[in-house]
Design an enzyme around this catalytic site. Sequence first.
Site, short mmCIF file in Angstrom:
data_model
loop_
_atom_site.label_atom_id
_atom_site.label_comp_id
_atom_site.label_asym_id
_atom_site.label_seq_id
_atom_site.Cartn_x
_atom_site.Cartn_y
_atom_site.Cartn_z
N SER A 69 54.88 6.60 -40.71
CA SER A 69 53.73 5.78 -40.36
C SER A 69 53.84 5.25 -38.94
CB SER A 69 53.64 4.59 -41.34
OG SER A 69 52.70 3.64 -40.89
N TYR A 129 57.89 -2.86 -45.92
CA TYR A 129 57.27 -1.53 -46.02
C TYR A 129 57.55 -0.73 -44.74
CZ TYR A 129 53.77 2.03 -45.18
OH TYR A 129 53.16 3.20 -44.84
N LYS A 185 60.09 2.80 -43.78
CA LYS A 185 59.73 4.03 -43.07
C LYS A 185 60.74 4.29 -41.94
CE LYS A 185 56.24 5.19 -45.53
NZ LYS A 185 56.37 6.36 -46.43
#
Length: 339
Positions: free
Chosen positions: A129, A154, A158
């Site tokens: 992302s 989150y 990644k």
Amino acid sequence: MNNKKGKILVTGGLGFIGSHTVVELQNEGFEVVIIDDLSNSRIEVLDGITSITGVKPAFVQLDLKSKSLVTGFFEDHDIEGVIHFAASKAVGESVQEPLKYYENNITTLIYLLQQMTANRVGNLIFSSSCTVYGQADELPITEKASIKPAESPYGNTKQIGEEIIKDTTRVNDLSAIALRYFNPIGGHDSIKIGELPIGVPQNLIPFVTQTAAGIRKELSIFGDDYPTPDGTAIRDYIHVVDLAKAHISALKRLLGKKNKEKMEFFNIGTGKGSSVLDVVNAFKKVTNVALNYKIVGRREGDIVSAYADTSLANKELGWKTKLSLEDALNSAWKWQLKQ
Ligand code: WQD
């Protein structure tokens, strides 16, 4: 020469981006097997995929947090490549429940990599992302932009995920490509699959379409005091079908051993920034539905502006977006009307 391509494992293949990618894989003649635990997706998506392509993908409901189940899966299936979507992805929720995110996004990746290397599965596409860049210093954002300290667990999963894969490719017969998505939106033009947010949507577009459909009273625009032309925050909204096709290009690069490094990174966006008000106005232009909205305070953790420099993906993957913001909003609205 067997022109039937090998089996491709798609984890999270019943999710939003996963399901659209399975459709494109089948369109390209790949045999697909989906693993999904249905924790944030619906089994009906399997019928949606089948109704588009006419081919029902193999499906295994399996929790990747179970090391033994993951091991068993690789014993039962001959896999040529893996596209790994399965992960929890709500930024706000990750702040409240960090351990759920580290367990679900990192432990599962480790089990997957252990089985891939043990079974000599040498090709991995990783769902990453643009969030890894945080608020980039320069726009548009290239793959050389610095990786900023993550603003949420989150985003951290990644960043950590990319590092784990990179270290694994160094000492194993494994090549990987991380695709750093910007903001995926829209749905398939068949209106048979699309975005299925469960509960109150966190992301902008599902909230827009649910407001337009009268499910939500009004859209709250999180801040109009940003240093942008109209004061609202800017993002790079990419049609999910264009995004799905980038996975095919990346997979073919690895299967054809065209990758120049053991691990490569590509920004996958349109290269164009749109503000929240740009989206609201484009939605009205496309659907003739004026949205009820109000301006409220900024949302914690939001960045001002992010949009991609897509030249590396264009050049190396031979991929570029073909669909517009309006196409994506139109498909999102048609999908909403069908719910
Ligand atoms: C977009 C813009 C909001 C809702 C995150 C993750 C990214 C990816 C996509 C998982 C922002 C504004 C939103 C609303 C609003 N996640 N907004 N009112 O935050 O750019 O990206 O989701 O794959 O990794 O970081 O997406 O859609 O939440 O917000 O004004 O009700 O819309 O402030 O400017 P975001 P988003």
